[in-house]
Write an enzyme that holds these catalytic residues in place. Sequence first.
Site, mmCIF file in Angstrom:
data_model
loop_
_atom_site.group_PDB
_atom_site.id
_atom_site.type_symbol
_atom_site.label_atom_id
_atom_site.label_comp_id
_atom_site.label_asym_id
_atom_site.label_seq_id
_atom_site.Cartn_x
_atom_site.Cartn_y
_atom_site.Cartn_z
ATOM 1 N N ASP A 8 1.056 -0.953 -0.016
ATOM 2 C CA ASP A 8 0.202 0.133 -0.015
ATOM 3 C C ASP A 8 1.034 1.318 -0.017
ATOM 4 O O ASP A 8 2.148 0.971 0.175
ATOM 5 C CB ASP A 8 -0.811 -0.216 1.220
ATOM 6 C CG ASP A 8 -1.720 1.309 1.313
ATOM 7 O OD1 ASP A 8 -2.402 1.390 0.332
ATOM 8 O OD2 ASP A 8 -1.943 1.858 2.326
ATOM 9 N N SER A 9 0.519 2.528 -0.279
ATOM 10 C CA SER A 9 1.059 3.473 -0.173
ATOM 11 C C SER A 9 1.550 3.948 1.339
ATOM 12 O O SER A 9 2.656 4.755 1.368
ATOM 13 C CB SER A 9 0.253 4.840 -0.605
ATOM 14 O OG SER A 9 -0.883 5.071 0.304
ATOM 15 N N CYS A 72 -4.481 -1.663 -1.769
ATOM 16 C CA CYS A 72 -4.617 -0.052 -2.148
ATOM 17 C C CYS A 72 -5.595 0.052 -3.468
ATOM 18 O O CYS A 72 -5.287 -0.458 -4.321
ATOM 19 C CB CYS A 72 -3.246 0.680 -2.609
ATOM 20 S SG CYS A 72 -3.318 2.239 -2.943
ATOM 21 N N CYS A 186 -11.208 2.977 0.394
ATOM 22 C CA CYS A 186 -9.577 3.219 0.462
ATOM 23 C C CYS A 186 -9.163 2.270 1.770
ATOM 24 O O CYS A 186 -9.804 2.611 2.864
ATOM 25 C CB CYS A 186 -9.418 4.656 0.938
ATOM 26 S SG CYS A 186 -7.958 5.195 1.509
HETATM 27 N N1 DGL Z 1 -4.847 3.048 0.977
HETATM 28 C C1 DGL Z 1 -4.847 3.710 -0.319
HETATM 29 C C2 DGL Z 1 -6.194 3.180 -1.025
HETATM 30 O O1 DGL Z 1 -6.959 2.224 -0.825
HETATM 31 C C3 DGL Z 1 -4.387 5.090 -0.535
HETATM 32 C C4 DGL Z 1 -3.918 5.783 -0.448
HETATM 33 C C5 DGL Z 1 -3.323 7.152 -0.731
HETATM 34 O O2 DGL Z 1 -3.691 8.100 -1.113
HETATM 35 O O3 DGL Z 1 -2.030 7.120 -0.652
HETATM 36 O O4 DGL Z 1 -6.770 3.984 -1.887
#
Ligand code: DGL
Length: 264
Positions: A8-9, A72, A186
Amino acid sequence: MSPIGVFDSGVGGLSVLDALRAELPQENFVYFADTAYAPYGERGDAYVIERSRAVVEQLRREHGIKALVVACNTATTAAIHLMRAEHADLPIVGLEPGLKPAVAASRTGHVSVMATRGTLASAKYAALRASFAGSAEVRSVPCDGLVKAIEGFDAAGISALCERYMQEAGPFGDGPTQVDTVVLGCTHYPLVKDELRRHAPSSLRFIDTGVPVAQQTRRLLASAGRLADNGHGGLRLESSGDVAVLEAAAARWLGLAAGAFTSA
Ligand code: DGL
């Protein structure tokens, strides 16, 4: 035994990792948080594609992962088609906002989707939304800044943004034009579900996709003949930024004490 890569980010994918470890307790996992480059959601496709490519290559090179879970929604919508084309031998599972289960669960037919701006602007999301045209009223709520506040453990910011975006996602209730189901599109948002709940009636349903994604990962591994049958559920945490932030998040959101994982 080769691990499953999860990325993930930042810390959001821990909400998916939790479901994966429950579903696949014998598998080893390596979780990669791209913290130095987060957030992804307000930066555009080219950036997310470049980062996603770099992360998959690193996970393959350094860990020989046997499968990848893109935990993500933003990276999935922007880059999963490219990752699959470039790594055809690697089973890859992605995430998309759980609109299908939300529409199925809603009694009022009014559903809100909270997600990053990038996810909501994507062609993949437009197609998903179009497939429910006529069967539900869907409102999309981009939650700018919320990922950053969660990454920074900014309690005041989390609280203010949850209140604001829940207001935009409503009005909630069981009346014919009210929203009774909210999709957390998210992977960061399930981590602040309790805070979101404070701004909604207790009857409001939240949908996230951690459990179905974990089940899909099991199916994909089984069909590829790659399920572990005697592993011990090892976990390694890695970050492109400060790994201490990820360790603290794992302790805070998953209750994982030091010693429950290795990290770098
Ligand atoms: N957790 C990421 C998602 O599900 C998101 C992130 C971000 O903006 O970095 O979209």
